[in-house]
Design a protein around this motif. Structure first.
Motif, PDB file in Angstrom:
ATOM      1  N   VAL A 241       0.838  -1.202   0.000  1.00 31.49           N
ATOM      2  CA  VAL A 241       0.000   0.000   0.000  1.00 31.49           C
ATOM      3  C   VAL A 241       0.872   1.251   0.000  1.00 31.49           C
ATOM      4  N   VAL A 242       1.929   1.243   0.788  1.00 32.07           N
ATOM      5  CA  VAL A 242       2.838   2.402   0.827  1.00 32.07           C
ATOM      6  C   VAL A 242       3.486   2.609  -0.537  1.00 32.07           C
ATOM      7  N   GLN A 245       0.951   4.164  -2.787  1.00 35.85           N
ATOM      8  CA  GLN A 245       0.785   5.576  -2.456  1.00 35.85           C
ATOM      9  C   GLN A 245       1.952   6.411  -2.990  1.00 35.85           C
ATOM     10  N   LEU A 248       1.369   6.994  -6.615  1.00 33.62           N
ATOM     11  CA  LEU A 248       0.335   8.021  -6.790  1.00 33.62           C
ATOM     12  C   LEU A 248       0.918   9.415  -6.560  1.00 33.62           C
ATOM     13  N   ASN A 312      -4.088   5.999  -8.930  1.00 33.05           N
ATOM     14  CA  ASN A 312      -5.076   6.052  -7.857  1.00 33.05           C
ATOM     15  C   ASN A 312      -5.874   4.755  -7.794  1.00 33.05           C
ATOM     16  N   GLY A 315      -3.740   2.024  -6.431  1.00 30.31           N
ATOM     17  CA  GLY A 315      -3.584   2.180  -4.988  1.00 30.31           C
ATOM     18  C   GLY A 315      -4.776   1.640  -4.231  1.00 30.31           C
ATOM     19  N   GLU A 316      -5.986   1.935  -4.721  1.00 22.99           N
ATOM     20  CA  GLU A 316      -7.183   1.399  -4.075  1.00 22.99           C
ATOM     21  C   GLU A 316      -7.205  -0.123  -4.151  1.00 22.99           C
ATOM     22  N   ALA A 319      -4.750  -1.547  -1.670  1.00 25.36           N
ATOM     23  CA  ALA A 319      -5.252  -1.482  -0.293  1.00 25.36           C
ATOM     24  C   ALA A 319      -6.229  -2.616  -0.011  1.00 25.36           C
TER      25      ALA A 319
END
Length: 413
Positions: A241-242, A245, A248, A312, A315-316, A319
């Motif tokens: 996740v990092v 991000q 992004l 984006n 990234g979702e 997650a």
């Protein structure tokens, strides 16, 4: 009075120190040492470190301003008449300085800084991946060593049982069938022992490939216990996740840079001109600005925005996947822990006691051979199940630690 050491004393000191050095080299390899050795030689870490250094240099490059341009011009040369040579030429020396407008330089720096942050996260991820690989190899080697011990113990028992059966047949206390059964068990135990030896050699080679350390023994006292490992805080995002991000952030910085690139830059030129043979001089000043007639930068901006939307969405997705993987990993650890506690606890104790009673009863002629064989088979299966349960538990802990972003060994010797 100066202190003097005799040659005999010096020789004695070196004689004593050599075994200590050899002893240090022969100490069992711990998990922490294995991870440290692997991090010193892993090509993946060298590559990730090089990427981080390149990103650092990228920040420095992004902060540099455009270079000025020095121009030297000669007009009215190589013609006819008075302009046949260079004597009547008009000579101009000028310096052009481009001026970036709209915050382009800072936008470039922001992109480079975001890339540097992503490279740092990549280096951390590479360390976490390597720690996981080394720990898994270490766990499998510890399991292989114990599997060989179990197979060797089973082989020794089978040899004793075969000898006992042979004596019983010789004294007429049992039929030859009993001896044949014992021989079959001995052959099977010998086959399993050979397989365990080869598996141990392969597991040792796997760990050696990662660490470069050919130590013949490892220290893994934690393998036989089922203890909870301290986990990372639940609110801390996973490395995946990092990393998403960070991508992004790079995409958003590139959108801002593409938007600022649409503003044309200005170039200011200043110089001096000398006219032919005349001593007269004059200043030359100019201001130039490109006209965005064919490329206004809108296409680059649209592309950057689309890439930001893609980052984006990724990234979702990362997650969601990380949350699901973490939930499954926590459940796997809990399940493996319950199985290991049962298999390596009451079940193994009961199987060992049953095998002990069966051996004594068979030796005293109270139990038939089949009951002893069944008890030994049950003990072997229970030992194997306990070993597999412990291995699965430790591997589940390793996977959970990786999802939580751990770069340190989860077990301490």
């Amino acid at each position: 009075m100066p202190l003097r050491l005799s040659r005999t004393l010096i020789h004695g000191i070196f004689t004593v120190s050599l075994p200590l050095t050899t002893l240090a080299q022969d100490l069992p390899l711990t998990l922490r040492e294995a991870v440290a050795h692997a991090q010193e030689r892993a090509p993946t870490l060298r590559g990730a470190d090089a990427a981080a250094r390149a990103a650092d240099a990228g920040v420095e490059v992004a902060g540099l301003r455009p270079n000025p341009t020095l121009s030297i011009e000669a007009e009215n040369v190589l013609g006819t008449g008075r302009y046949s040579g260079f004597g009547g030429a008009d000579r101009t020396v000028s310096l052009a300085v481009p001026l970036e407008l709209g915050g382009k330089r800072q936008a470039r720096i922001n992109v480079a800084q975001a890339e540097r942050a992503a490279a740092g996260i990549g280096l951390t991820g590479a360390r976490a991946d390597l720690t996981q690989r080394v720990t898994e190899a270490f766990v499998r080697l510890a399991a292989a060593q114990r599997r060989q011990d179990i197979a060797h113990s089973a082989l020794e028992w089978a040899e004793r049982a075969a000898h006992a059966a042979q004596e019983r047949v010789r004294t007429g206390k049992a039929s030859p069938i009993e001896e044949q059964r014992a021989q079959v068990l001995k052959l099977g135990a010998d086959t399993r022992f050979g397989k365990a030896v080869r598996a141990l050699a392969l597991a040792h080679a796997d760990l050696t490939q990662l660490t470069g350390d050919a130590a013949l023994a490892i220290s893994a006292s934690w393998f036989d216990t089922v203890a909870l490992v301290e986990s990372a805080p639940s609110g801390q995002p996973s490395l995946s996740v990092v990393a998403a991000q960070a991508q992004l952030a790079i995409a958003n910085a590139r959108v801002d840079a593409a938007r600022r690139d649409r503003m044309p830059d200005v170039t200011i030129t200043a110089g001096t001109r000398r006219y032919g043979d005349s001593p007269d001089k004059a200043a030359v000043l100019s201001l130039s600005i490109p006209l965005p007639l064919f490329n206004s930068g809108s296409g680059a901006l649209v592309r950057a925005k689309a890439q930001a939307d893609q980052a984006n969405a990724e990234g979702e997705s990362a997650a969601i996947e990380a949350q699901q993987a973490l939930a499954h990993a926590v459940a796997d650890v809990a399940d493996a822990r319950a199985v290991a506690q049962t298999a390596a606890g009451p079940a193994l104790t009961a199987a060992q006691e049953a095998a002990r009673i069966a051996r004594l009863g068979y030796a005293e002629g109270k139990f038939p051979q089949l009951e002893m064989i069944e008890a030994e088979r049950s003990l072997a299966e229970t030992r194997e199940a306990a070993l597999e349960a412990l291995t699965d538990y430790h591997l589940a802990q390793v996977r959970l630690a990786r999802l939580q972003g751990s770069i340190q060994p989860i077990y301490k010797d």
